[in-house]
Design a protein around this motif. Structure first.
Motif, short mmCIF file in Angstrom:
data_model
loop_
_atom_site.label_atom_id
_atom_site.label_comp_id
_atom_site.label_asym_id
_atom_site.label_seq_id
_atom_site.Cartn_x
_atom_site.Cartn_y
_atom_site.Cartn_z
N PHE A 99 51.48 -35.52 -34.50
CA PHE A 99 50.81 -34.84 -35.36
C PHE A 99 50.45 -33.33 -35.30
CE2 PHE A 99 49.59 -39.27 -35.05
CZ PHE A 99 49.49 -39.69 -36.22
N VAL A 100 51.04 -32.59 -36.08
CA VAL A 100 50.99 -31.09 -35.95
C VAL A 100 50.07 -30.54 -36.94
CG1 VAL A 100 52.47 -28.91 -36.33
CG2 VAL A 100 53.25 -31.23 -35.41
N CYS A 101 48.97 -29.96 -36.36
CA CYS A 101 47.78 -29.30 -37.21
C CYS A 101 48.51 -28.20 -38.32
CB CYS A 101 46.94 -28.59 -36.44
SG CYS A 101 45.54 -27.51 -37.19
N PRO A 102 48.46 -28.47 -39.33
CA PRO A 102 49.48 -27.42 -40.31
C PRO A 102 48.66 -25.81 -40.38
CG PRO A 102 47.73 -28.85 -41.60
CD PRO A 102 47.80 -29.53 -40.38
N TYR A 103 47.40 -25.60 -39.73
CA TYR A 103 46.56 -24.59 -39.88
C TYR A 103 47.34 -23.67 -38.60
CZ TYR A 103 42.78 -21.45 -40.68
OH TYR A 103 41.93 -20.39 -41.09
N HIS A 104 47.41 -24.08 -37.41
CA HIS A 104 47.91 -23.18 -36.37
C HIS A 104 49.02 -24.07 -35.56
CE1 HIS A 104 43.86 -21.42 -37.15
NE2 HIS A 104 44.52 -20.36 -37.12
N HIS A 105 49.53 -24.87 -35.85
CA HIS A 105 50.49 -25.68 -35.36
C HIS A 105 50.26 -26.31 -33.81
CE1 HIS A 105 54.25 -24.96 -37.98
NE2 HIS A 105 53.01 -25.19 -38.77
N TRP A 106 48.99 -26.51 -33.59
CA TRP A 106 48.58 -27.37 -32.19
C TRP A 106 49.36 -28.62 -32.65
CZ3 TRP A 106 43.67 -26.85 -29.24
CH2 TRP A 106 43.46 -25.44 -28.94
N THR A 107 49.88 -29.42 -31.63
CA THR A 107 50.70 -30.50 -31.63
C THR A 107 50.09 -31.64 -30.85
OG1 THR A 107 52.69 -29.35 -32.36
CG2 THR A 107 52.96 -31.57 -31.71
N TYR A 108 49.57 -32.85 -31.43
CA TYR A 108 49.30 -34.15 -30.78
C TYR A 108 50.14 -35.00 -30.72
CZ TYR A 108 44.71 -31.29 -31.34
OH TYR A 108 43.84 -30.37 -31.18
N GLY A 109 50.20 -35.95 -29.56
CA GLY A 109 51.02 -36.91 -29.61
C GLY A 109 50.39 -38.29 -30.19
N LEU A 110 51.16 -39.21 -30.52
CA LEU A 110 50.51 -40.41 -31.13
C LEU A 110 49.38 -40.74 -30.35
CD1 LEU A 110 53.82 -42.24 -31.99
CD2 LEU A 110 52.55 -40.78 -33.70
N ASP A 111 49.26 -40.52 -28.99
CA ASP A 111 48.12 -41.09 -28.33
C ASP A 111 47.08 -40.05 -28.27
OD1 ASP A 111 49.20 -38.90 -26.90
OD2 ASP A 111 49.36 -40.00 -24.94
N GLY A 112 47.05 -38.99 -29.11
CA GLY A 112 45.86 -38.07 -29.34
C GLY A 112 45.72 -37.10 -28.29
N GLN A 113 46.91 -36.88 -27.24
CA GLN A 113 46.80 -35.89 -26.49
C GLN A 113 47.48 -34.68 -26.80
OE1 GLN A 113 45.54 -36.35 -23.02
NE2 GLN A 113 44.80 -38.54 -24.12
N LEU A 114 46.96 -33.59 -26.45
CA LEU A 114 47.57 -32.21 -26.94
C LEU A 114 48.66 -31.92 -26.03
CD1 LEU A 114 46.96 -29.63 -28.74
CD2 LEU A 114 45.98 -28.72 -26.74
N VAL A 115 49.90 -31.68 -26.72
CA VAL A 115 51.12 -31.51 -26.11
C VAL A 115 51.59 -30.02 -26.36
CG1 VAL A 115 51.60 -33.91 -26.22
CG2 VAL A 115 52.48 -32.51 -28.02
N ALA A 116 51.07 -29.42 -27.40
CA ALA A 116 51.45 -27.92 -27.59
C ALA A 116 50.33 -27.03 -28.36
CB ALA A 116 52.90 -28.03 -28.25
N ALA A 117 50.09 -26.10 -27.75
CA ALA A 117 49.07 -25.01 -28.41
C ALA A 117 49.75 -23.69 -28.30
CB ALA A 117 48.00 -25.27 -27.65
N PRO A 118 50.54 -23.16 -29.38
CA PRO A 118 51.26 -22.03 -29.23
C PRO A 118 50.36 -20.95 -29.16
CG PRO A 118 51.67 -23.45 -31.44
CD PRO A 118 50.38 -23.97 -30.67
#
Length: 386
Positions: A99-118
């Motif tokens: 799940f990629v937040c369309p606003y700033h592209h923080w990315t979460y796995g299917l388990d809800g864990q944050l995997v990327a924060a540009p």
């Protein structure tokens, strides 16, 4: 709060809840804490998430909810609110790898864990592990997915013994049905809807005619349930076996195969407050997922379930249309009444009415509500104590 005690007396002595419980904004805020913060809330069907990566979103009392099936096959539920600036990370339903937040592209796995924060490498003390999507409890009962915001809440199923037994032969976990369409939105309190759905008293008054007279109000029965029950139900005998809501008054779809003659000679109306209501006939189950969004309004996801294999019949859509035409006519009568009841509850002359024996389910609903209101009242007073 003391005045609520009269609503849980025996049915012949009880009176309805105070009207403000259905219209007052401050009571709704209290009720969110008393009920929705701690109870199991139905959000959908497990069959909506057959494959890894599938997800759907919903809201209850204004909380955006994301339900997913992970690559490990596990169902998870979490807030869909990005932990950066509050943007929703998902809408609708579908299938994704993340799940990629369309606003700033923080990315979460299917388990809800944050995997990327540009571009967060210069942010002091930022810890990705502490910015995961808040997780909720998940439990599946009879194919329905429930979530709980309270991570310490006790399991649901052990408190549904009586309801589980009365619906056991429908094998709801294996039942099939199309995914509901767009949710409906109604301008009345969620409790008004629950009360109507399990009210045996009005059936042959409001719905008098060929589409309902074979389910007479005088054959309604209201069983005694354990005090800690998480759901309740009534049965209603029918004038003939395999009764169904259509112009023939008989089942036109395949019967649920495990029903015995007793089950085929009654309908079951079951509620798992505050979100799931079921109408079970011998050939079709109507389910309603109620999602409160204000003191005088709620969303409704309405779907149907049928016996395994029934949808493979080339004539299925025509037979289902027969059932739904009659059901729609009956539901339209209910909706008109619900809206007028809500209008009446706003009046200064709105009563705390007395119950007929055919309204036994209303008193059982009160017995579910009042202890939860009482517990929240006590929690609030304990927090205010020095």
């Amino acid at each position: 709060m003391d005045s609520l005690e009269s609503s849980i007396l025996p049915t012949e002595m009880a009176e309805s809840l105070p009207p403000l419980c259905y219209v007052d904004k401050s009571f709704y805020e209290f009720e969110k804490k008393a009920i929705f913060d701690h109870e199991w809330l139905c959000v959908g069907r497990e069959s909506w998430l057959d494959e890894a990566g599938e997800y759907f979103t919903t809201t209850i009392v204004g909380e955006p909810i994301l339900v997913t099936r992970g690559r490990d096959g596990v169902l998870r539920a979490m807030s869909s609110v990005c932990q950066h600036r509050g943007m929703l990370v998902a809408e609708g339903h579908g299938r994704k790898r993340s799940f990629v937040c369309p606003y700033h592209h923080w990315t979460y796995g299917l388990d809800g864990q944050l995997v990327a924060a540009p571009a967060m490498e210069k942010t002091c003390g930022f810890d990705k592990a502490s910015a995961s999507l808040p997780a909720f409890q998940v439990e599946v009962w009879e194919g329905f997915i429930f979530i709980n915001f309270d991570l310490d809440a006790p399991p649901l199923a052990p408190r549904l013994g009586a309801v589980s037994e009365v619906v056991r032969n429908y094998r709801l976990a294996e039942a099939e049905g199309p995914r509901p369409g767009e949710p409906l939105h109604y301008p009345w309190n969620w409790k008004v809807m629950f009360e109507n759905n399990n009210d045996g008293y009005h059936a042959n008054k409001l719905h008098h005619g060929v589409l309902h007279d074979f389910v007479p109000s005088e054959l309604a029965a209201f069983p005694t349930l354990p005090e800690d029950t998480a759901g309740y139900y009534r049965t209603n005998g029918t004038l003939h076996a395999d009764a169904s809501f259509n112009a023939t008054q008989k089942a036109v779809l395949p019967l649920f195969p495990d029903l015995d003659m007793a089950g085929r000679s009654q309908m079951v109306f079951a509620n798992l407050p505050p979100t799931l209501s079921l109408v079970l006939t011998s050939d079709m189950v109507i389910y309603m997922i109620l999602r409160a969004d204000g003191p005088e309004s709620h969303y409704l996801d309405q779907g149907v379930l049928v016996a395994p294999g029934a949808m493979a019949d080339p004539a299925f859509s025509y037979k289902m249309a027969m059932n739904m035409q009659a059901a729609s006519d009956i539901i339209a009568q209910d909706l008109h009444v619900d809206e007028l009841v809500q209008e009446g509850l706003r009046s200064r002359f709105a009563p705390r009415g007395r119950y007929s024996w055919q309204e036994g389910a209303q008193r059982v609903f009160n017995c579910w509500l009042v202890p939860r209101y009482r517990a929240q009242w006590q929690r609030q007073h304990a927090q205010q104590s020095p």
